[in-house]
Design a protein around this motif. Structure first.
Motif, mmCIF file in Angstrom:
data_model
loop_
_atom_site.group_PDB
_atom_site.id
_atom_site.type_symbol
_atom_site.label_atom_id
_atom_site.label_comp_id
_atom_site.label_asym_id
_atom_site.label_seq_id
_atom_site.Cartn_x
_atom_site.Cartn_y
_atom_site.Cartn_z
ATOM 1 N N ASP A 1 -0.994 14.336 15.538
ATOM 2 C CA ASP A 1 -1.366 14.648 14.174
ATOM 3 C C ASP A 1 -1.623 13.990 12.663
ATOM 4 O OD1 ASP A 1 1.587 15.584 14.944
ATOM 5 O OD2 ASP A 1 3.115 14.368 15.461
ATOM 6 N N GLU A 2 -2.224 12.373 13.194
ATOM 7 C CA GLU A 2 -2.732 12.005 12.384
ATOM 8 C C GLU A 2 -4.459 12.162 12.828
ATOM 9 O OE1 GLU A 2 -1.395 10.695 15.071
ATOM 10 O OE2 GLU A 2 -2.056 9.323 15.926
ATOM 11 N N THR B 1 -7.489 -3.013 10.782
ATOM 12 C CA THR B 1 -6.653 -2.963 11.622
ATOM 13 C C THR B 1 -7.882 -2.982 13.117
ATOM 14 O OG1 THR B 1 -4.827 -2.178 10.428
ATOM 15 C CG2 THR B 1 -4.635 -2.952 13.236
ATOM 16 N N ILE C 1 3.143 11.005 4.850
ATOM 17 C CA ILE C 1 2.550 11.595 3.651
ATOM 18 C C ILE C 1 2.272 12.649 4.244
ATOM 19 C CG2 ILE C 1 2.244 9.514 2.568
ATOM 20 C CD1 ILE C 1 -0.706 9.263 3.240
ATOM 21 N N ARG C 2 1.617 13.754 4.890
ATOM 22 C CA ARG C 2 1.307 14.866 4.872
ATOM 23 C C ARG C 2 2.383 15.525 5.616
ATOM 24 N NH1 ARG C 2 -3.524 16.520 4.468
ATOM 25 N NH2 ARG C 2 -4.317 14.283 3.422
ATOM 26 N N ALA D 1 -5.000 8.980 -0.785
ATOM 27 C CA ALA D 1 -4.384 8.056 -0.151
ATOM 28 C C ALA D 1 -4.878 7.856 1.256
ATOM 29 C CB ALA D 1 -2.998 9.004 0.264
ATOM 30 N N HIS E 1 1.107 -1.481 0.305
ATOM 31 C CA HIS E 1 -0.139 0.075 -0.263
ATOM 32 C C HIS E 1 1.071 0.929 -0.438
ATOM 33 C CE1 HIS E 1 -4.318 -2.254 1.478
ATOM 34 N NE2 HIS E 1 -3.925 -2.284 -0.026
ATOM 35 N N ASP E 2 1.636 1.096 0.369
ATOM 36 C CA ASP E 2 2.788 2.872 0.496
ATOM 37 C C ASP E 2 3.338 2.645 -0.876
ATOM 38 O OD1 ASP E 2 2.258 2.447 3.393
ATOM 39 O OD2 ASP E 2 4.590 1.862 3.956
ATOM 40 N N ILE F 1 -7.040 5.189 1.519
ATOM 41 C CA ILE F 1 -6.477 3.809 1.310
ATOM 42 C C ILE F 1 -6.649 3.633 2.536
ATOM 43 C CG2 ILE F 1 -4.362 2.664 0.767
ATOM 44 C CD1 ILE F 1 -4.473 4.558 -1.906
ATOM 45 N N LEU F 2 -6.086 4.502 3.289
ATOM 46 C CA LEU F 2 -5.014 4.223 4.905
ATOM 47 C C LEU F 2 -6.169 4.169 5.932
ATOM 48 C CD1 LEU F 2 -1.889 6.658 4.557
ATOM 49 C CD2 LEU F 2 -1.882 4.046 4.758
ATOM 50 N N LEU G 1 -6.093 10.789 9.723
ATOM 51 C CA LEU G 1 -6.878 9.961 9.369
ATOM 52 C C LEU G 1 -7.893 8.864 10.320
ATOM 53 C CD1 LEU G 1 -5.661 6.406 9.044
ATOM 54 C CD2 LEU G 1 -4.689 6.684 10.939
ATOM 55 N N GLN H 1 1.939 6.465 8.261
ATOM 56 C CA GLN H 1 2.343 6.056 7.035
ATOM 57 C C GLN H 1 1.530 7.702 6.724
ATOM 58 O OE1 GLN H 1 4.224 5.656 4.900
ATOM 59 N NE2 GLN H 1 3.003 5.905 2.438
ATOM 60 N N VAL H 2 0.197 8.376 7.777
ATOM 61 C CA VAL H 2 -0.160 9.241 7.300
ATOM 62 C C VAL H 2 0.155 10.128 7.948
ATOM 63 C CG1 VAL H 2 -2.356 10.618 8.380
ATOM 64 C CG2 VAL H 2 -3.016 8.063 8.248
ATOM 65 N N VAL H 3 0.916 10.515 8.799
ATOM 66 C CA VAL H 3 1.783 11.509 9.832
ATOM 67 C C VAL H 3 2.914 12.208 7.985
ATOM 68 C CG1 VAL H 3 3.637 12.727 11.153
ATOM 69 C CG2 VAL H 3 1.493 11.061 11.874
ATOM 70 N N MET I 1 0.371 7.235 -2.764
ATOM 71 C CA MET I 1 1.104 7.055 -1.732
ATOM 72 C C MET I 1 2.987 7.909 -1.867
ATOM 73 S SD MET I 1 -1.243 5.632 1.109
ATOM 74 C CE MET I 1 -1.387 3.880 1.412
ATOM 75 N N MET J 1 5.839 5.209 15.803
ATOM 76 C CA MET J 1 4.339 4.820 14.818
ATOM 77 C C MET J 1 4.891 3.941 13.573
ATOM 78 S SD MET J 1 1.714 7.430 15.472
ATOM 79 C CE MET J 1 2.075 8.690 14.451
ATOM 80 N N ARG K 1 8.760 10.307 16.243
ATOM 81 C CA ARG K 1 6.676 9.851 16.505
ATOM 82 C C ARG K 1 6.459 9.215 15.347
ATOM 83 N NH1 ARG K 1 1.898 11.666 16.506
ATOM 84 N NH2 ARG K 1 0.622 10.518 17.847
ATOM 85 N N ALA L 1 -0.124 -3.027 14.424
ATOM 86 C CA ALA L 1 -0.596 -2.655 13.181
ATOM 87 C C ALA L 1 -1.125 -1.528 12.560
ATOM 88 C CB ALA L 1 -1.612 -3.888 12.104
ATOM 89 N N ALA L 2 -1.851 -1.410 13.747
ATOM 90 C CA ALA L 2 -2.685 0.108 13.957
ATOM 91 C C ALA L 2 -1.662 1.628 13.784
ATOM 92 C CB ALA L 2 -3.564 -0.099 15.365
ATOM 93 N N VAL M 1 0.294 2.568 10.055
ATOM 94 C CA VAL M 1 -0.643 3.501 9.762
ATOM 95 C C VAL M 1 -0.971 4.833 10.205
ATOM 96 C CG1 VAL M 1 -3.254 3.393 8.381
ATOM 97 C CG2 VAL M 1 -2.575 1.621 9.007
ATOM 98 N N GLY M 2 -0.936 4.802 10.959
ATOM 99 C CA GLY M 2 -0.944 6.064 12.084
ATOM 100 C C GLY M 2 0.754 7.034 11.882
#
Lengths: 306, 306
Positions: free
Chosen positions: B40-41, B131, A173-174, B120, A95-96, B123-124, B44, A169-171, A101, A191, A187, A162-163, A166-167
């Motif tokens: 930060d997230e 999860t 890409i943002r 993005a 997914h990344d 998807i996330l 999401l 990855q959001v931070v 993404m 994650m 931080r 796993a949770a 994802v958190g």
């Protein structure tokens, strides 16, 4: 016949041997736990297998099996949990890499899953790998052996990893193109990369029935090598070639990401990685020689070239 | 004050009351089990909440809670499992709507998640909802009450439903523009829509400690209403307006999908839906008046206008 006397294996040799054995065993376990590619949805299974098999250091899975071994857990149960963790890791990479993404064409020197198949199949293969990972954790077959403590606590630890992923990855890409302060970068990585590594270590300890003090030591070790791994990754991205990495190099700078290297400089980041590696090693003091491979791993993580 | 004598509530009134109550309770449970959007997230979490809250019939969650009620399970445990199942359903809708998949701009009359946020994040958010669903199933807090039989068997049933869903979606997108025979369309929907509905029903029975015969009856019921639901959906897609549906109408024909309607005609599909609805009702014979709402549900599913 003369037998040449040899010195006892070095910690690095112990690590190489056990990491290689674990990688082979985890590979075989994933292969067994993913269905063969047949039927109407064979393309999905083919993509799942493409993404999850044939590569990677299996660092997360190795943490599960090696820590489970130290605490005397059943190896087959540990291998199932390791396979589950590696499937979660594989899903996150698929997914990344997606166009929406990080838009990456290469993964481990091969076309990324959406380049090999297509975007829809890559999204669904990632989804299905996550589902399969939790299905494996929930499957009764996992704990036929009464000695095995794979239960909801293990599943919860893995889910927490796993949770966090994802958190993070959001931070991440943002944060592209923005200047983030060091504590926010820490931080983010705690994650994105750290969570699954830390919880893989914890899952190994849970499987082996570690007591609270032992479990805390393992969590501290997992947290430190998780961060050290990411700092070393940032250094590699800035210094290694795509050929060495098996993926696109120099992406962080090109995308204007704040990294340990952009914040600390290459030398500063290298120092930080070594400091964390030593701190991780210290967390293992009470485990004696049993933890030789884990100590060597903490060192290997910051010295690797890919 | 005069109290007007009233006849006992009809099965449809019982259903309306218990479906409405379940939808409200499930909504509140999801709201409580998803973190507030901060940090930060936060984007999401906002997207997860957007996708999972504020809509839908909660059919899958209702099956969990209503069947759990019949077998005397704790309502709070059932609501957690119901929330988990609805999060899995929500994640699948978010990913199905993506540009690389069905490319749908509307969902329940609102912009789909990738239109409201971006691709993005969609998807996330889908990944994170999956999860979170398994994290909730694994969380010890779920089974503090000793009467509650939520355990790995429940989690496995839910995971099987989620796995079927992805397989079905692959066959579905691969089948666009192709003419599929009826048995393949049946298998597709048995996976894509049917699996999560069937396993939601089974999870309710497991939670309530149903015996094998009871569980088999519930599985048969779940399988039949799952198929009936899909057949009725195909009829609605061919006959209802976008306003009635809250999503784009006529998409199946436009994309050249083989559906129950394209294979059986509208009247043939309607007949098939009613036949399945009756068959589902018959599976419940042994449950007597306790199953009045489930029987009314089997009827409602094939008569609904959205």
């Amino acid at each position: 016949m003369t037998i040449t006397p040899s010195s006892p294996p070095s910690p690095r040799e112990i690590l190489t041997e056990s990491l290689g054995q674990a990688a082979r065993d985890i590979e075989a376990t994933i292969d067994r736990l993913l269905p063969p590619a047949e039927g109407d949805e064979s393309i999905l299974i083919e993509a799942m297998r493409y993404a999850a098999l044939g590569g990677g250091k299996r660092l997360r899975g190795y943490l599960v099996t090696e820590i489970a071994r130290i605490f005397g857990a059943d190896r087959n149960a540990a291998l199932r949990v390791a396979a589950s963790v590696e499937m979660l890791h594989a899903y996150s990479l698929v997914h990344d890499d997606l166009p929406a993404m990080d838009d990456d064409d290469l993964r481990r020197g091969q076309p990324s899953t959406h380049r090999k198949f297509d975007e829809a199949i890559a999204i669904l293969a990632g989804d299905a790998l996550q589902t399969r990972a939790f299905e494996i954790l929930a499957d009764r077959a996992t704990h036929e052996d009464a000695r095995i403590r794979i239960d909801l606590v293990t599943a919860l630890a893995v889910a927490s990893g796993a949770a966090g992923m994802v958190g993070g990855q959001v931070v991440d890409i943002r944060g592209e193109g923005k200047s983030l302060p060091l504590d926010q970068v820490k931080r983010l990585h705690a994650m994105k990369t750290g969570a699954l590594i830390r919880y893989s270590a914890e899952a190994g300890a849970i499987l082996g029935g570690a007591d609270t003090a032992q479990r805390d030591a393992i969590i501290a070790y997992g947290r430190d090598i998780g961060t050290a791994f990411q700092v070393a990754d940032d250094v590699l991205d800035a210094t290694a070639s795509a050929e060495e990495l098996g993926k696109t190099a120099g992406k962080d700078e090109a995308s204007g990401k704040s990294t340990y290297v952009s914040l600390l400089g290459i030398d500063g980041a290298r120092e930080e990685a070594h400091r964390l590696s030593q701190q991780a090693t210290q967390a293992l003091t009470s485990f004696g020689t049993e933890a030789a491979a884990l100590r060597a791993l903490a060192q290997y993580i910051v010295e690797r070239r890919n």
